[in-house]
Enzyme design. Sequence first.
Site, PDB file in Angstrom:
ATOM      1  N   GLY A 108      42.068  38.748  36.899  1.00  0.00           N
ATOM      2  CA  GLY A 108      42.897  38.967  38.076  1.00  0.00           C
ATOM      3  C   GLY A 108      44.016  39.957  37.784  1.00  0.00           C
ATOM      4  O   GLY A 108      44.502  40.062  36.656  1.00  0.00           O
ATOM      5  N   ARG A 144      33.366  38.423  49.748  1.00  0.00           N
ATOM      6  CA  ARG A 144      34.076  39.064  50.862  1.00  0.00           C
ATOM      7  C   ARG A 144      33.113  39.638  51.884  1.00  0.00           C
ATOM      8  O   ARG A 144      33.296  39.518  53.091  1.00  0.00           O
ATOM      9  CB  ARG A 144      34.992  40.165  50.323  1.00  0.00           C
ATOM     10  CG  ARG A 144      35.801  40.889  51.387  1.00  0.00           C
ATOM     11  CD  ARG A 144      36.722  41.891  50.749  1.00  0.00           C
ATOM     12  NE  ARG A 144      35.974  42.857  49.924  1.00  0.00           N
ATOM     13  CZ  ARG A 144      36.550  43.812  49.211  1.00  0.00           C
ATOM     14  NH1 ARG A 144      37.872  43.904  49.167  1.00  0.00           N
ATOM     15  NH2 ARG A 144      35.821  44.651  48.506  1.00  0.00           N
ATOM     16  N   ARG A 177      25.588  40.442  50.890  1.00  0.00           N
ATOM     17  CA  ARG A 177      24.678  41.367  50.219  1.00  0.00           C
ATOM     18  C   ARG A 177      23.496  40.557  49.702  1.00  0.00           C
ATOM     19  O   ARG A 177      23.471  39.335  49.811  1.00  0.00           O
ATOM     20  CB  ARG A 177      25.358  42.114  49.076  1.00  0.00           C
ATOM     21  CG  ARG A 177      25.878  41.225  47.952  1.00  0.00           C
ATOM     22  CD  ARG A 177      26.606  42.040  46.901  1.00  0.00           C
ATOM     23  NE  ARG A 177      26.960  41.272  45.719  1.00  0.00           N
ATOM     24  CZ  ARG A 177      28.055  40.569  45.594  1.00  0.00           C
ATOM     25  NH1 ARG A 177      28.927  40.500  46.586  1.00  0.00           N
ATOM     26  NH2 ARG A 177      28.316  39.909  44.467  1.00  0.00           N
ATOM     27  N   HIS A 210      45.037  25.909  33.017  1.00  0.00           N
ATOM     28  CA  HIS A 210      44.701  27.336  33.090  1.00  0.00           C
ATOM     29  C   HIS A 210      44.164  27.837  31.739  1.00  0.00           C
ATOM     30  O   HIS A 210      44.713  28.743  31.118  1.00  0.00           O
ATOM     31  CB  HIS A 210      45.918  28.170  33.508  1.00  0.00           C
ATOM     32  CG  HIS A 210      45.541  29.496  34.090  1.00  0.00           C
ATOM     33  ND1 HIS A 210      46.324  30.178  35.005  1.00  0.00           N
ATOM     34  CD2 HIS A 210      44.445  30.300  33.892  1.00  0.00           C
ATOM     35  CE1 HIS A 210      45.736  31.320  35.339  1.00  0.00           C
ATOM     36  NE2 HIS A 210      44.603  31.416  34.661  1.00  0.00           N
ATOM     37  N   ASP A 218      41.610  24.130  37.316  1.00  0.00           N
ATOM     38  CA  ASP A 218      42.130  24.809  36.128  1.00  0.00           C
ATOM     39  C   ASP A 218      43.387  25.594  36.473  1.00  0.00           C
ATOM     40  O   ASP A 218      44.120  26.006  35.582  1.00  0.00           O
ATOM     41  CB  ASP A 218      41.073  25.745  35.537  1.00  0.00           C
ATOM     42  CG  ASP A 218      41.534  26.384  34.236  1.00  0.00           C
ATOM     43  OD1 ASP A 218      42.012  25.624  33.355  1.00  0.00           O
ATOM     44  OD2 ASP A 218      41.448  27.619  34.096  1.00  0.00           O
TER      45      ASP A 218
END
Length: 317
Positions: A76, A173, A176, A279, A255
């Site tokens: 990220g 998003r 496909r 995390h 997490d």
Amino acid sequence: MTHDVWLPIAPKEIEGLPQGPRYLFWDGGDDGEREFPGDPADCAFYVVPYMRPGGVGLRPMADMSTVRVVQTLSAGVDHLEPGLRHLPPGVRLCNARGVHEASTAELALALVLASLRGIPDFVRAQDRGEWRGGFHPALADRTALIVGYGAIGAAIEDRLAPFELARVARVARSGRTTARGPVHPLTELPSLLPKADVVILSTPLTEATRGLVNADFLGLMKDGALLVNVSRGPVVDTEALLTEVEKGRITAALDVTDPEPLPPGHPLWTAPGVLISPHVGGPTSAFLPRAKRLLVDQLHRFVNHEPLRNVILTTGS
């Protein structure tokens, strides 16, 4: 012209770095107060320190007037957004695709299995010296829904494949087709959620996904379903999740949380049916060798003026 490259791993520990740049070590230690290794204005390639408290990696960015590449060692990049406005136009922001997929997918599977099979209760019973059997759900013959079907989402499905699930559905998003089957767009979540026994979140944090898992989302999940979050804490509305788990309608394995780190006394710690890991999806023994390979490859590309990998955005465009 000599380019400065700031690395959060000691340069002498990375074999194969290209000649030419001046390599400087800065890992953001001492809570980010560690002295900079050089003038940020001379840094051309900045590798952001990994797993440091919020804001540490942003400290030098406002003064990086000649930087051309900002490379994260995380999948990220949302934590860097506040610093992007300080960068000159044309800076390429790259993430660490290829570094964390295996480790994060392993943890996702571990959280699913531990939650379904009641491992936290077994550990607590062992601490008390109690033999407590019982009936628990299996992963076999269940339906899983992966929300966020990028590299990590695909790696999670790779690890789900041997467990004889009835079905794996995929959402991203935009829709496909893949070799494993269709990837549905986010707009189809309302029709997919009621059919899923396990919902795994592996989506990046964006404006579109912040608070995606709200009361409406959770309300569409079937009774007894498990929510697993290995993406980012703010993807889930914490208050909405607490409402559902405290009723015992669904369970969760997290997490990542919002807030993070989760403070002492927060109700998530003791909410029924909630398993929390701090995390740790990315930081494993697999991280360092993969991170080093990524950096060597990217820096060779940078020095040789070749296209970089994993470019997420270019500032000013």
